[in-house]
Design an enzyme around this catalytic site. Structure first.
Site, PDB file in Angstrom:
ATOM      1  N   ASP A  66       0.859  -1.177   0.000  1.00  7.79           N
ATOM      2  CA  ASP A  66       0.000   0.000   0.000  1.00  7.79           C
ATOM      3  C   ASP A  66       0.900   1.234   0.000  1.00  7.79           C
ATOM      4  O   ASP A  66       1.623   1.486   0.968  1.00  7.79           O
ATOM      5  CB  ASP A  66      -0.898  -0.027   1.236  1.00  7.79           C
ATOM      6  CG  ASP A  66      -1.932   1.089   1.243  1.00  7.79           C
ATOM      7  OD1 ASP A  66      -1.744   2.084   0.528  1.00  7.79           O
ATOM      8  OD2 ASP A  66      -2.923   0.952   1.993  1.00  7.79           O
ATOM      9  N   HIS A  67       0.850   1.983  -1.080  1.00  9.59           N
ATOM     10  CA  HIS A  67       1.756   3.122  -1.223  1.00  9.59           C
ATOM     11  C   HIS A  67       1.414   4.250  -0.253  1.00  9.59           C
ATOM     12  O   HIS A  67       2.179   5.213  -0.128  1.00  9.59           O
ATOM     13  CB  HIS A  67       1.726   3.643  -2.669  1.00  9.59           C
ATOM     14  CG  HIS A  67       3.083   3.938  -3.214  1.00  9.59           C
ATOM     15  ND1 HIS A  67       4.037   4.638  -2.514  1.00  9.59           N
ATOM     16  CD2 HIS A  67       3.652   3.610  -4.400  1.00  9.59           C
ATOM     17  CE1 HIS A  67       5.129   4.741  -3.238  1.00  9.59           C
ATOM     18  NE2 HIS A  67       4.942   4.112  -4.386  1.00  9.59           N
TER      19      HIS A  67
END
Length: 476
Positions: A446-447
């Site tokens: 998850d950036h």
């Protein structure tokens, strides 16, 4: 006098709202004890045997095997009382089939809602014993005069979804609708009547105690010349024409939950994937040495357990990936404990059992727990609690013979590590070309919780531990 109590599908916990009837464990007319399992249901997460909180005689069952019921929907009714067995058994023997619904005991009509009876002390996974489920107050049948043959009978207490249909003629002529509740319980029957313009109050049901069945509605449609039956409903008209070779599989149960969760993950999580090829030769050699040192009778350490142990060590170095995002509060929530989920393919579909407190386990303990959960996943005995709460997921898709993938994050986690198959490949080892056991690792993250530097550092550390397992000793 016997009192008829209705047992509804209980809340099985973990946000589940429905379950599918897999197998009935009791028949109509059978005597059941308090807390005796009466039906086996399949939720989106596990197979569960549901115990009945009442003791007495089963007078009706609701739902055929394979039918999906909502939480709070009736499961069965039980006649509670000393004299309940004889009439209930007699009615049950004449119902004509195991899935039919028998009429309730004759003496049950005199029972009121507050009657005394045995209640359960059982607790299913995910819910506790509370107040007894509310029971509908039954309405006595109203005598119908001969002149009013077109009017509907009063509603009695013994109707259900799958009653046997006797061949009784039904009046389909329009009549003045009678007040009071309509004696029909199946939503399919109501929908059929609504789509074809049939007024249910004008029908006399052929089911037990005047229950209106599907066959009654179909006969009413036929008696009216079936103009509406020949015309497609508005919903059917708007649906695309089905190909003759089409097969439609409902997205429900486990498959539906997986579909919803993956769609939500793709919709909400801005994910990115990085990957690296690694030489797993030394890891395989270390595993062989561990198993040889344990002796022939000692439990074997699996490769998945070693990879899980490496991941917990990597998460200790990069805690940003053991997290989730609270979208409402706009906060990143870092988690202290590591619960490792692992993807397992079963006959029911994809499930993710969870090894709790994986960071505190040794490789041997991880292997033992992974084996136990895998066996439970295959036989469908995982509990909802064993399928929820993971903080990081390990996906070994190499068992399917593929090298790489871009895993979909298991929402609401922040990362998933994928492992491809381990195969011999040409590899430069110590400056020379050699044949080594090579695999590909891919990390989807998850950036929002971290940038590429953290994700790359995590993946590189995992790769270093795979190539040189002694790297793990620095953190021991």
């Amino acid at each position: 006098m016997a009192e008829v109590k209705e047992f509804t599908l209980p809340d099985l916990g973990e946000g589940l709202t429905e379950a599918e009837v897999v197998r009935w464990l009791v028949e109509v007319g059978e005597v059941v004890a308090v807390d005796q399992p009466v039906v086996e249901v399949e939720t989106a997460k596990a197979m569960v045997e549901v115990p009945c909180p009442y003791g007495g005689v089963v007078t009706a069952r609701y739902g055929a095997e394979g039918e999906e019921l909502a939480v709070g929907a009736p499961l069965l009714t039980v006649a509670v009382g000393a004299d309940a067995s004889a009439p209930a058994a007699a009615e049950g023997s004449g119902s004509g089939g195991a899935d039919g619904v028998a009429a309730e005991a004759d003496g049950a009509d005199a029972a009121e809602d507050g009657g005394a009876g045995e209640t359960s002390g059982a607790v299913l996974v995910g819910y506790g014993t509370g107040a007894p489920p509310a029971r509908r107050r039954r309405v006595r049948p109203t005598p119908v005069p001969a002149a009013a043959a077109g009017q509907v009978n009063g509603v009695a207490s013994g109707y259900g979804r799958h009653a046997v249909t006797p061949e009784v003629p039904v009046r389909a002529e329009a009549a003045e609708p009678a007040p009071g509740p309509v004696p029909v319980i199946s939503p399919l029957v109501r929908r059929l009547a609504r789509q074809n313009g049939v007024e249910l109050r004008t029908l006399t049901g052929s089911g037990p105690d005047g229950l209106i069945l599907r066959a009654d509605v179909e006969r009413a449609i036929g008696a009216a010349g079936a103009p509406a039956a020949a015309e497609p409903s508005a919903a059917a008209a708007s649906a695309p024409a089905a190909d003759a070779g089409e097969v439609r599989i409902p997205l429900r149960g486990l498959r539906g939950v997986v579909a919803d969760k993956m769609s939500r993950s793709r919709r909400e999580i801005p994910e990115a994937t990085c990957w690296v090829d690694v030489d797993a030769t030394e890891l395989l050699a270390a595993r062989r040495a561990m198993n040889a040192a344990g002796g022939p009778d000692a439990p074997k350490i699996s490769l998945l357990a070693l990879l899980a142990r490496i991941c917990t060590a990597a998460l200790a170095r990069y805690p940003e990936l053991n997290a989730r995002v609270d979208t409402e509060a706009r906060e990143i929530v870092r988690l202290e404990r590591v619960h490792v989920g692992f993807a397992a393919q079963t006959d029911r579909g994809l499930v993710v059992p969870v090894v709790r407190d994986a960071h505190a386990r040794s490789a041997e303990s991880l292997s033992e727990e992974l084996g136990r959960l895998t066996g439970a996943a295959r036989d469908g005995s995982l509990t909802p609690g064993e399928l929820t709460g993971s903080t990081f997921t390990l996906n070994n898709y190499g068992v399917f013979g593929v090298d790489g993938s871009t895993p979909i994050i298991n929402h609401p986690e922040a990362a998933m590590l994928g492992v491809g198959r381990i195969v011999p490949k040409p590899w430069v080892y110590e400056g020379e070309l050699a044949v080594r056991q090579v695999t590909q690792l891919s990390l989807t993250f998850d950036h929002r919780v971290c940038d590429g530097g953290v994700a790359g550092g995590f993946l590189r550390y995992v790769a270093d531990c795979v190539e040189q397992p002694a790297v793990l000793l620095r953190g021991v």
